[in-house]
Design a protein around this motif. Structure first.
Motif, mmCIF file in Angstrom:
data_model
loop_
_atom_site.group_PDB
_atom_site.id
_atom_site.type_symbol
_atom_site.label_atom_id
_atom_site.label_comp_id
_atom_site.label_asym_id
_atom_site.label_seq_id
_atom_site.Cartn_x
_atom_site.Cartn_y
_atom_site.Cartn_z
ATOM 1 N N THR A 1 71.650 103.226 78.647
ATOM 2 C CA THR A 1 70.547 102.540 79.322
ATOM 3 C C THR A 1 70.907 102.341 80.793
ATOM 4 O OG1 THR A 1 69.964 101.386 77.275
ATOM 5 C CG2 THR A 1 69.097 100.492 79.337
ATOM 6 N N VAL A 2 70.018 102.837 81.671
ATOM 7 C CA VAL A 2 70.290 102.742 83.103
ATOM 8 C C VAL A 2 69.320 101.815 83.820
ATOM 9 C CG1 VAL A 2 71.408 104.984 83.223
ATOM 10 C CG2 VAL A 2 68.929 104.831 83.560
ATOM 11 N N GLU A 3 68.210 101.468 83.171
ATOM 12 C CA GLU A 3 67.247 100.548 83.785
ATOM 13 C C GLU A 3 66.450 99.869 82.688
ATOM 14 O OE1 GLU A 3 63.821 100.404 87.309
ATOM 15 O OE2 GLU A 3 64.732 102.319 86.723
ATOM 16 N N VAL B 1 63.051 97.202 82.358
ATOM 17 C CA VAL B 1 61.931 96.545 83.031
ATOM 18 C C VAL B 1 61.166 95.735 81.994
ATOM 19 C CG1 VAL B 1 59.764 96.867 84.272
ATOM 20 C CG2 VAL B 1 61.726 98.327 84.795
ATOM 21 N N VAL C 1 57.796 102.319 85.997
ATOM 22 C CA VAL C 1 59.203 102.694 86.073
ATOM 23 C C VAL C 1 59.282 104.211 86.206
ATOM 24 C CG1 VAL C 1 59.519 102.930 83.564
ATOM 25 C CG2 VAL C 1 61.470 102.351 85.015
ATOM 26 N N GLU D 1 62.769 100.627 78.684
ATOM 27 C CA GLU D 1 64.163 100.988 78.932
ATOM 28 C C GLU D 1 64.230 102.466 79.296
ATOM 29 O OE1 GLU D 1 65.770 97.997 75.358
ATOM 30 O OE2 GLU D 1 66.022 100.182 75.210
#
Length: 287
Positions: free
Chosen positions: A48-50, A52, A62, A261
């Protein structure tokens, strides 16, 4: 509004005409199916890099690079989301719910692809995991994740209810797209389009064939995961109808946040994968 009784008498061969054999309009046997084993292996090792959070009755956008995953998760309570997808580098190429419905049916799940508008007509994303695929179709003919409904919007609300409501999914997505791109809301609005109704449970009534909704079976922790076939800008609205068991376009329903995600896999797990090219149709001879 119920259909009025026919003013035209039935012809003598009415039963014969009705007995015509149905033919699937867009048989998809020739479509190359996605390599779900490849995508599954890539997802298993993805990081997982982001993250919201989409607040209730709002939307967020995103960016999801090609070869990455977008996971949409129910986090606190049963909640429906309206999803828009755009080509991150060319917003005119966006999700085509109507053609996706024609190719895959009214409701989509693992293995189905989300197609872009003409003239590109290519997979924008592939559904690689669906925690609600067990639902199938129920006794009412309802299924989950539909590409039927258009999105709740303030114009239809004004038409039917005679009032103004500013947190319809259409409005939410316009604001989110404008914020993400720097476009004025007036320029962003025409780019917002018909949606994938994530987690929504819908069908058509058997008597009048009207679009209906019922309480979503989604529960906290359930997710729908997409593989981005091209560079995407994804917009998700947490519908003001909550689980859509009673109403939408109002503040009456219990609403909950959703989570988006972005997961990035090890590139080595996608060896051999290529982003799909736009349609090869030669427009110069036909338009």
């Amino acid at each position: 509004m119920p259909r009025p009784p026919s003013a035209v008498p039935e012809p003598e061969d009415a039963d014969q005409r009705r007995a015509a054999r149905p033919v699937v309009a867009y048989p998809d046997d020739a479509l190359a199916g996605p390599d779900l084993a490849l995508y599954g292996a890539a997802l298993a090792s993805a990081e997982t890099v982001e993250v919201v959070t989409v607040p209730p009755r709002e939307a967020r956008c995103v960016r999801v690079p090609a070869g990455s995953f977008l996971r949409m998760v129910s986090v606190e309570g049963p909640q429906v989301g309206d999803l828009n997808l755009w080509n991150a580098g060319r917003l005119e190429e966006r999700f085509f719910s109507g053609k996706t419905r024609a190719l895959h049916g009214t409701h989509v799940t693992r293995g189905h692809r989300l197609w872009s508008v003409l003239p590109w007509l290519r997979p924008m994303a592939t559904i690689v995991a669906d925690d609600l695929e067990w639902y199938g179709f129920d006794a009412d003919g309802a299924g989950v994740h539909d590409v039927i409904g258009t999105r709740c919007d303030p114009y239809t609300n004004r038409l039917l209810a005679g009032s103004d409501y500013h947190h319809c999914c259409h409005s939410n997505l316009v604001r989110a797209l404008a914020e993400a791109t720097g476009l004025a809301p007036e320029a962003a609005e025409p780019l917002v389009h018909d949606v994938l109704n994530v987690f929504m449970c819908t069908g058509f009534t058997r008597d009048t064939h009207q679009y209906f909704m019922k309480a979503s079976p989604v529960r906290p922790g359930d997710a729908l995961t997409l593989f981005a076939e091209i560079d995407l800008l994804a917009g998700l609205s947490a519908c003001p109808g909550g689980d859509c068991s009673a109403s939408h376009s109002s503040d009456a329903a219990a609403c909950f946040p959703l989570r988006m995600e972005v997961l990035r896999p090890d590139p080595a797990t996608l060896e051999g994968w290529e982003s799909p090219a736009p349609s090869a149709y030669d427009r110069s001879h036909g338009l």
